[in-house]
Design a protein around this motif. Sequence first.
Motif, mmCIF file in Angstrom:
data_model
loop_
_atom_site.group_PDB
_atom_site.id
_atom_site.type_symbol
_atom_site.label_atom_id
_atom_site.label_comp_id
_atom_site.label_asym_id
_atom_site.label_seq_id
_atom_site.Cartn_x
_atom_site.Cartn_y
_atom_site.Cartn_z
ATOM 1 N N SER A 9 0.842 -1.194 0.000
ATOM 2 C CA SER A 9 0.000 0.000 0.000
ATOM 3 C C SER A 9 0.876 1.242 0.000
ATOM 4 O O SER A 9 2.054 1.198 0.372
ATOM 5 C CB SER A 9 -0.939 0.023 1.220
ATOM 6 N N LEU A 10 0.282 2.343 -0.435
ATOM 7 C CA LEU A 10 0.958 3.636 -0.467
ATOM 8 C C LEU A 10 -0.017 4.705 0.017
ATOM 9 O O LEU A 10 -1.180 4.734 -0.402
ATOM 10 C CB LEU A 10 1.407 3.965 -1.896
ATOM 11 N N ARG A 11 0.489 5.551 0.913
ATOM 12 C CA ARG A 11 -0.302 6.700 1.362
ATOM 13 C C ARG A 11 0.511 7.964 1.116
ATOM 14 O O ARG A 11 1.684 8.050 1.492
ATOM 15 C CB ARG A 11 -0.646 6.587 2.848
ATOM 16 N N LEU A 12 -0.102 8.927 0.458
ATOM 17 C CA LEU A 12 0.530 10.205 0.170
ATOM 18 C C LEU A 12 -0.296 11.329 0.776
ATOM 19 O O LEU A 12 -1.529 11.292 0.725
ATOM 20 C CB LEU A 12 0.651 10.437 -1.340
ATOM 21 N N ALA A 21 -3.986 10.662 -0.765
ATOM 22 C CA ALA A 21 -4.205 9.458 -1.566
ATOM 23 C C ALA A 21 -3.760 8.259 -0.748
ATOM 24 O O ALA A 21 -2.714 8.289 -0.102
ATOM 25 C CB ALA A 21 -3.416 9.528 -2.871
ATOM 26 N N GLU A 22 -4.573 7.228 -0.774
ATOM 27 C CA GLU A 22 -4.225 5.981 -0.080
ATOM 28 C C GLU A 22 -4.752 4.833 -0.931
ATOM 29 O O GLU A 22 -5.941 4.782 -1.243
ATOM 30 C CB GLU A 22 -4.823 5.942 1.319
ATOM 31 N N ILE A 23 -3.866 3.943 -1.321
ATOM 32 C CA ILE A 23 -4.245 2.929 -2.297
ATOM 33 C C ILE A 23 -3.528 1.623 -2.011
ATOM 34 O O ILE A 23 -2.374 1.608 -1.592
ATOM 35 C CB ILE A 23 -3.910 3.424 -3.732
ATOM 36 N N LEU A 24 -4.235 0.513 -2.241
ATOM 37 C CA LEU A 24 -3.616 -0.803 -2.194
ATOM 38 C C LEU A 24 -2.930 -1.070 -3.520
ATOM 39 O O LEU A 24 -3.418 -0.653 -4.572
ATOM 40 C CB LEU A 24 -4.667 -1.879 -1.915
ATOM 41 N N LEU A 332 -5.043 1.710 -11.861
ATOM 42 C CA LEU A 332 -5.316 2.855 -11.007
ATOM 43 C C LEU A 332 -5.728 4.033 -11.870
ATOM 44 O O LEU A 332 -5.018 4.401 -12.816
ATOM 45 C CB LEU A 332 -4.082 3.232 -10.179
ATOM 46 N N LEU A 333 -6.874 4.605 -11.564
ATOM 47 C CA LEU A 333 -7.382 5.763 -12.286
ATOM 48 C C LEU A 333 -7.018 7.035 -11.533
ATOM 49 O O LEU A 333 -7.287 7.153 -10.338
ATOM 50 C CB LEU A 333 -8.902 5.684 -12.429
ATOM 51 N N LEU A 334 -6.409 7.986 -12.237
ATOM 52 C CA LEU A 334 -6.047 9.266 -11.641
ATOM 53 C C LEU A 334 -6.971 10.336 -12.195
ATOM 54 O O LEU A 334 -7.030 10.542 -13.421
ATOM 55 C CB LEU A 334 -4.584 9.611 -11.945
ATOM 56 N N LYS A 335 -7.678 11.005 -11.300
ATOM 57 C CA LYS A 335 -8.640 12.028 -11.702
ATOM 58 C C LYS A 335 -8.302 13.340 -11.011
ATOM 59 O O LYS A 335 -8.467 13.479 -9.803
ATOM 60 C CB LYS A 335 -10.065 11.590 -11.338
ATOM 61 N N PRO A 336 -7.789 14.328 -11.769
ATOM 62 C CA PRO A 336 -7.438 15.605 -11.147
ATOM 63 C C PRO A 336 -8.667 16.418 -10.771
ATOM 64 O O PRO A 336 -9.714 16.324 -11.425
ATOM 65 C CB PRO A 336 -6.626 16.310 -12.241
ATOM 66 N N GLY A 337 -8.539 17.210 -9.712
ATOM 67 C CA GLY A 337 -9.620 18.075 -9.268
ATOM 68 C C GLY A 337 -9.058 19.270 -8.517
ATOM 69 O O GLY A 337 -7.841 19.425 -8.361
ATOM 70 N N ASP A 338 -9.950 20.135 -8.028
ATOM 71 C CA ASP A 338 -9.521 21.352 -7.333
ATOM 72 C C ASP A 338 -8.771 21.037 -6.043
ATOM 73 O O ASP A 338 -7.956 21.840 -5.578
ATOM 74 C CB ASP A 338 -10.734 22.227 -7.017
ATOM 75 N N GLU A 339 -9.050 19.891 -5.439
ATOM 76 C CA GLU A 339 -8.404 19.510 -4.183
ATOM 77 C C GLU A 339 -7.305 18.478 -4.403
ATOM 78 O O GLU A 339 -6.977 17.714 -3.501
ATOM 79 C CB GLU A 339 -9.458 18.961 -3.206
ATOM 80 N N GLY A 340 -6.741 18.459 -5.592
ATOM 81 C CA GLY A 340 -5.685 17.507 -5.898
ATOM 82 C C GLY A 340 -6.232 16.319 -6.660
ATOM 83 O O GLY A 340 -7.435 16.200 -6.915
ATOM 84 N N THR A 341 -5.350 15.418 -7.032
ATOM 85 C CA THR A 341 -5.728 14.254 -7.823
ATOM 86 C C THR A 341 -6.230 13.128 -6.936
ATOM 87 O O THR A 341 -5.619 12.799 -5.923
ATOM 88 C CB THR A 341 -4.527 13.765 -8.655
ATOM 89 N N GLU A 342 -7.335 12.537 -7.358
ATOM 90 C CA GLU A 342 -7.908 11.378 -6.663
ATOM 91 C C GLU A 342 -7.411 10.110 -7.347
ATOM 92 O O GLU A 342 -7.348 10.030 -8.574
ATOM 93 C CB GLU A 342 -9.434 11.435 -6.724
ATOM 94 N N VAL A 343 -7.049 9.105 -6.546
ATOM 95 C CA VAL A 343 -6.563 7.833 -7.073
ATOM 96 C C VAL A 343 -7.500 6.725 -6.616
ATOM 97 O O VAL A 343 -7.738 6.553 -5.419
ATOM 98 C CB VAL A 343 -5.135 7.517 -6.595
ATOM 99 N N THR A 344 -8.033 5.966 -7.571
ATOM 100 C CA THR A 344 -8.909 4.839 -7.256
ATOM 101 C C THR A 344 -8.563 3.661 -8.157
ATOM 102 O O THR A 344 -7.997 3.843 -9.230
ATOM 103 C CB THR A 344 -10.396 5.208 -7.466
#
Length: 384
Positions: A9-12, A21-24, A332-344
């Motif tokens: 896992s990685l947490r940023l 961001a926190e992802i397995l 892993l999908l990276l979706k940028p937004g106003d509060e930073g990029t979301e990773v899912t």
Amino acid sequence: MGKDLRFRSLRLRNWKNFQRAEILLANRVFLVGPNASGKSNFLDAFRFLRDLASSGGGFQEAIITRRGGVSAIRCLAARREPEIEIRVELQAGDDEPRWAYELAFSQDTQRRPQVRRERVLRGDVTLLDRPNDEDRIDPVRLTQTFLEQVNVNKSFRDLVTFFASIRYLHIVPQLVREPDRSVGRSNDPFGGDFLEQVAKTTDKTRTARLRRIQEALRVAVPQLEEVELWRDARGTPHLRGKYQHWRPQGAWQTEEQFSDGTLRLMGLLWVAMEKEGPLLLEEPELSLHPEIVRLLPQMLARVQRRTGRQIFLSTHSSELLQDDGIGVDEVLLLKPGDEGTEVTTAGSHQEIRDLLEGGLSLADVVIPRTRPAGTAQLSLFGEG
């Protein structure tokens, strides 16, 4: 044991594009997202760990020299939380205790990077927890991590060795062709010392790898009959290939005449055969024919079976994602937004799962989700 570890896992937090961001992590990871969404910066989190642990690296070098300082790293969406944090969990096997490494840092009033928190755990045992009493007495100690200090990291040396084994590759063909490519470079991720690395490999290993590369290249470059290492009159190493030709003996060409795609594929195949740590690949599809790109996931899967390496790669290629063997939790999908990029993960989206069950491919489902809004407006450029 270090070579058997895997990132789990990685947490940023406040790391470049990622406010949180926190992802397995699977053993094979495909990063997909629009331009400037943070794919390279996601991979750079692992490169950062390598820089901390590698000879010639260290905390100050990794932040100031290689990344331009704390301010250049901190997420633009960060507000009240000035600290940047990276936390990874690792494990050698399901029955082994899990490792965790956590580093939080910011800068002092002179803009010097400073460790705010550094922790190492193995299972339920805390092996390192900083700042400690000595750090409080002598704050200068917080300008270094314990990863880079061999006199204090004995209890988690396996972790240090594993971080140092991380390999990043993004071959730039022009650097491979430069006459002075190997001067002052060591393990250059852009291929500056690629030919020197080939030359330094033992004869037996080099011959075996070049034979495998030759067999693989026959698919992409059918005219290529033979690949070998060759040194010119000055002793400079070159890769040269023998091509089928109208001449009875064929014709030899060195890397200076190879196409960009051939050079990039050679570099990718070479590094994939190394039995080292995690491999980070940046858009491996560049300069390659789409039909070759389609085969990359299968090739990497075979490499993993032979070497056990964990592989993370970024891509914009729909051809690469056509492979039916790619799992939804590997993407892993990276979706940028106003509060930073979301990773899912792709698998966390029920809509994606439904479309896949309906017969669509990952490429059909995922690539449209990463397409920037308003791309049609580019066609109007130059008017008016």
